[in-house]
Design a protein around this motif. Sequence first.
Motif, mmCIF file in Angstrom:
data_model
loop_
_atom_site.group_PDB
_atom_site.id
_atom_site.type_symbol
_atom_site.label_atom_id
_atom_site.label_comp_id
_atom_site.label_asym_id
_atom_site.label_seq_id
_atom_site.Cartn_x
_atom_site.Cartn_y
_atom_site.Cartn_z
ATOM 1 N N GLY A 133 6.781 12.365 -13.297
ATOM 2 C CA GLY A 133 7.537 11.686 -14.350
ATOM 3 C C GLY A 133 8.554 10.664 -13.878
ATOM 4 O O GLY A 133 9.405 10.234 -14.651
ATOM 5 N N TYR A 134 8.468 10.280 -12.625
ATOM 6 C CA TYR A 134 9.402 9.289 -12.120
ATOM 7 C C TYR A 134 8.805 7.890 -12.181
ATOM 8 O O TYR A 134 7.594 7.716 -12.012
ATOM 9 C CB TYR A 134 9.779 9.594 -10.664
ATOM 10 C CG TYR A 134 10.688 10.780 -10.525
ATOM 11 C CD1 TYR A 134 12.067 10.620 -10.511
ATOM 12 C CD2 TYR A 134 10.171 12.060 -10.435
ATOM 13 C CE1 TYR A 134 12.907 11.717 -10.400
ATOM 14 C CE2 TYR A 134 11.009 13.171 -10.328
ATOM 15 C CZ TYR A 134 12.373 12.990 -10.317
ATOM 16 O OH TYR A 134 13.204 14.066 -10.211
ATOM 17 N N ASP A 135 9.657 6.905 -12.402
ATOM 18 C CA ASP A 135 9.219 5.525 -12.307
ATOM 19 C C ASP A 135 9.921 4.865 -11.134
ATOM 20 O O ASP A 135 10.910 5.380 -10.607
ATOM 21 C CB ASP A 135 9.521 4.783 -13.610
ATOM 22 C CG ASP A 135 8.662 5.297 -14.756
ATOM 23 O OD1 ASP A 135 7.452 5.479 -14.554
ATOM 24 O OD2 ASP A 135 9.206 5.537 -15.845
ATOM 25 N N ILE A 136 9.399 3.724 -10.766
ATOM 26 C CA ILE A 136 9.895 3.039 -9.577
ATOM 27 C C ILE A 136 10.541 1.707 -9.933
ATOM 28 O O ILE A 136 10.030 0.981 -10.784
ATOM 29 C CB ILE A 136 8.705 2.784 -8.625
ATOM 30 C CG1 ILE A 136 8.485 3.975 -7.729
ATOM 31 C CG2 ILE A 136 8.913 1.535 -7.801
ATOM 32 C CD1 ILE A 136 7.394 3.756 -6.726
ATOM 33 N N CYS A 137 11.659 1.400 -9.306
ATOM 34 C CA CYS A 137 12.209 0.052 -9.453
ATOM 35 C C CYS A 137 12.646 -0.451 -8.084
ATOM 36 O O CYS A 137 12.796 0.322 -7.145
ATOM 37 C CB CYS A 137 13.356 0.023 -10.444
ATOM 38 S SG CYS A 137 14.877 0.706 -9.835
ATOM 39 N N ARG A 189 4.145 5.355 -5.678
ATOM 40 C CA ARG A 189 4.119 5.262 -7.141
ATOM 41 C C ARG A 189 3.183 6.306 -7.745
ATOM 42 O O ARG A 189 3.548 7.048 -8.663
ATOM 43 C CB ARG A 189 3.658 3.864 -7.568
ATOM 44 C CG ARG A 189 3.679 3.637 -9.078
ATOM 45 C CD ARG A 189 3.047 2.310 -9.463
ATOM 46 N NE ARG A 189 1.652 2.198 -9.063
ATOM 47 C CZ ARG A 189 0.638 2.792 -9.683
ATOM 48 N NH1 ARG A 189 0.855 3.541 -10.746
ATOM 49 N NH2 ARG A 189 -0.600 2.644 -9.245
ATOM 50 N N ILE A 190 1.986 6.372 -7.200
ATOM 51 C CA ILE A 190 1.012 7.328 -7.722
ATOM 52 C C ILE A 190 1.561 8.751 -7.647
ATOM 53 O O ILE A 190 1.451 9.525 -8.591
ATOM 54 C CB ILE A 190 -0.316 7.213 -6.938
ATOM 55 C CG1 ILE A 190 -0.996 5.879 -7.272
ATOM 56 C CG2 ILE A 190 -1.237 8.379 -7.257
ATOM 57 C CD1 ILE A 190 -2.234 5.582 -6.441
ATOM 58 N N GLU A 201 0.827 -1.211 0.000
ATOM 59 C CA GLU A 201 0.000 0.000 0.000
ATOM 60 C C GLU A 201 0.859 1.258 0.000
ATOM 61 O O GLU A 201 0.572 2.227 -0.703
ATOM 62 C CB GLU A 201 -0.939 0.007 1.220
ATOM 63 C CG GLU A 201 -2.075 -0.994 1.092
ATOM 64 C CD GLU A 201 -2.969 -1.029 2.335
ATOM 65 O OE1 GLU A 201 -2.801 -0.175 3.222
ATOM 66 O OE2 GLU A 201 -3.828 -1.923 2.413
ATOM 67 N N ILE A 217 3.957 1.506 -1.102
ATOM 68 C CA ILE A 217 4.623 1.612 -2.402
ATOM 69 C C ILE A 217 3.660 2.122 -3.465
ATOM 70 O O ILE A 217 4.008 2.965 -4.287
ATOM 71 C CB ILE A 217 5.208 0.244 -2.829
ATOM 72 C CG1 ILE A 217 6.362 -0.150 -1.905
ATOM 73 C CG2 ILE A 217 5.687 0.295 -4.283
ATOM 74 C CD1 ILE A 217 6.886 -1.547 -2.125
ATOM 75 N N ASN A 218 2.438 1.645 -3.417
ATOM 76 C CA ASN A 218 1.479 2.100 -4.421
ATOM 77 C C ASN A 218 1.207 3.592 -4.275
ATOM 78 O O ASN A 218 1.112 4.318 -5.262
ATOM 79 C CB ASN A 218 0.180 1.304 -4.319
ATOM 80 C CG ASN A 218 -0.654 1.459 -5.562
ATOM 81 O OD1 ASN A 218 -0.122 1.417 -6.677
ATOM 82 N ND2 ASN A 218 -1.944 1.657 -5.404
ATOM 83 N N VAL A 273 4.862 9.848 -7.351
ATOM 84 C CA VAL A 273 6.055 10.174 -8.130
ATOM 85 C C VAL A 273 5.796 10.143 -9.633
ATOM 86 O O VAL A 273 6.422 10.874 -10.392
ATOM 87 C CB VAL A 273 7.266 9.266 -7.779
ATOM 88 C CG1 VAL A 273 7.618 9.399 -6.312
ATOM 89 C CG2 VAL A 273 7.023 7.822 -8.171
ATOM 90 N N GLU A 274 4.837 9.339 -10.053
ATOM 91 C CA GLU A 274 4.532 9.300 -11.486
ATOM 92 C C GLU A 274 4.018 10.650 -11.961
ATOM 93 O O GLU A 274 4.209 11.020 -13.121
ATOM 94 C CB GLU A 274 3.505 8.199 -11.795
ATOM 95 C CG GLU A 274 4.121 6.811 -11.833
ATOM 96 C CD GLU A 274 3.145 5.732 -12.283
ATOM 97 O OE1 GLU A 274 1.961 6.034 -12.486
ATOM 98 O OE2 GLU A 274 3.590 4.573 -12.421
#
Lengths: 337, 337
Positions: free
Chosen positions: B97-101, B90-91, B84, B86-87, B93-94
């Motif tokens: 324009g960022y992605d997550i790894c 993610r929402i 939760e 992390i999600n 930072v996107e």
Amino acid sequence: MACTIYDIAKKCNCSTTTVSKVFNNTGKISSEKREEILKAAKELGYVRMHSAISLASSSRSSHLIGVVLHINDEKSITHELFSEIINSIRIEVEKDGYDICFLRNLKDVDHITYSQLVNSRGIDGLVILSMNTKTKKFNELMNTDIPKVSFDLLNSKYYVTSDSKEGVSKMVDYLVKLGHRRICYVCPDSAGIAKIRFDGFVEGLRRNNIPFDSRMVISAPYYSSGSSKIATDKALASGINPTVIMYPDDYTAISAIPYLRSLGYKVPGDISITGFDGVELSQVMRPSIVTVKQNTKSIGEALAKLLLNQLNKVEDFEKEITVPVEVFEGESVKDIN
Amino acid sequence: MACTIYDIAKKCNCSTTTVSKVFNNTGKISSEKREEILKAAKELGYVRMHSAISLASSSRSSHLIGVVLHINDEKSITHELFSEIINSIRIEVEKDGYDICFLRNLKDVDHITYSQLVNSRGIDGLVILSMNTKTKKFNELMNTDIPKVSFDLLNSKYYVTSDSKEGVSKMVDYLVKLGHRRICYVCPDSAGIAKIRFDGFVEGLRRNNIPFDSRMVISAPYYSSGSSKIATDKALASGINPTVIMYPDDYTAISAIPYLRSLGYKVPGDISITGFDGVELSQVMRPSIVTVKQNTKSIGEALAKLLLNQLNKVEDFEKEITVPVEVFEGESVKDIN
DNA sequence: CTGAAAGCGCTAACAG
DNA sequence: CTGTTAGCGCTTTCAG
């Protein structure tokens, strides 16, 4: 500062080409030189720079794998089925030195395509777990030659799926055994995996000598806000007065319980329910949900294998893998015999 | 083939430098040229290549954010609390324009450090959700100047945490209200966030006039295979004959139930239990678990904010954020008044 | 306000 | 078996 192949080359009195070849296992390098380089690399704390590699070489990889999980934004990775699958994939691909990143949803961005996105990140391959298959962007992506594997997309070249048809028909067997015949089946789609499952439903009815009645089939979506209500309302209004409602996934089934209760039904006293997926939640809660359990660990391993085989240019491997399922006999179905 | 700044430059009769400046908002570019370039970029379907950017520029970013989640490999991302969070990250930072790894666990790799790993991927910043803080590698990472934010690491510069102390003492209030005084508190660590929570426990006893007895405190780990058994056995052998056991997290509490049952205890009939975190599972199952609910959405948003502020070189922003919690009053505690 | 040139770390022919 | 050279897509002085 970080050590580069140039530092290694200098230390070993050779060219960067030689060093590069050692790390890529290309060309012929004397074993002494190879050892020397490897040793120097270790001493200097050398780590390959993925961005430089993927820049320099279109074929050679950045060791990044993209995961596509475009279900609704709030659920996303918190959906147990998918978090378990992703974790299984992660464990497998890390063994080969790959890392995982998420591919954002481009549904609100129209000037860029998925393959451009993949390209911009230097992503080597894609695991498509969930994606809207009805868009131009999806088709465009599927037509690129980016290595990819999908979950449940039965017309993609490489895919992994659960033996859902068998699962559903076994579930029908189970329901009939407990005395149910007025069964409502919630079907979220007329194509793809939903169609396969539906076939399983029909097959289940057939082998239990229950005549098919179109009113048995309810059209309603997979889990999303309000999906339980939609499915439940339709089932109750279907005219067949169902003794059991088969929801398309566990979360929809789980949230149907409070809704049914609010309408005055006891579950499973007055009406029985089933789910699909077998998320942990469905098995630990009360009443536990009768469901078709998908083997997320195996699914993840299979997805990783199919993708890695492509990336490693393995030849002659199976392109489709079907993973067995089992019916979890929980408490949400009443024995009405 | 993919379009590059070179194609744009050619089309606009200018140099790649100019194009680059437009996309980076550096230097001075006439607004006509800027518009022309932006228009051309759109027409040609230009997408910036992160790997090239991060190669060419040490300062400029690849727009990749690394997540560190080094709890046990099987649980990992399937742990609801973390999925939760992390999600939510993610929402957030996107949007920028960022992605997550995911950053792999280096515990079995000794020739490379985390900062090298970060460097090799061109990762811009790190969200540290869970990490073994007792290793050299951890210290090395914390001492680098990679932008980072942690969850619950109270001595890192930027962190987000829940108001756990308040949560635990409120939980004690609740237990006492229901008549409990022989309380076993499972404490997984003597430092960090576990210590804060422990302080909350002591505070709770104090304000309810219950004398502290060292036998009340059980040392046992957070959730892992067998952790429930360890904690439970110790609690039952503590000598205080507890009416309630406070487990350090929901999963441990949940798996304690079948174990307690196997020993002949009814839960909460014979013994009450509490958890921590407030994962969905704990609230939907029966008996639902009395727990301290962490606000995962807010935590994720706060983590994203603290990291993004660093990446965007925002000045003067708060460095520590404490997110409020609430006690979820479930069914796992019996009213013994 | 714009551009030429060098270079980030690495790979890939092509020679030798 | 090893090295030279050019170049991936982009940024960054430094001139103009």
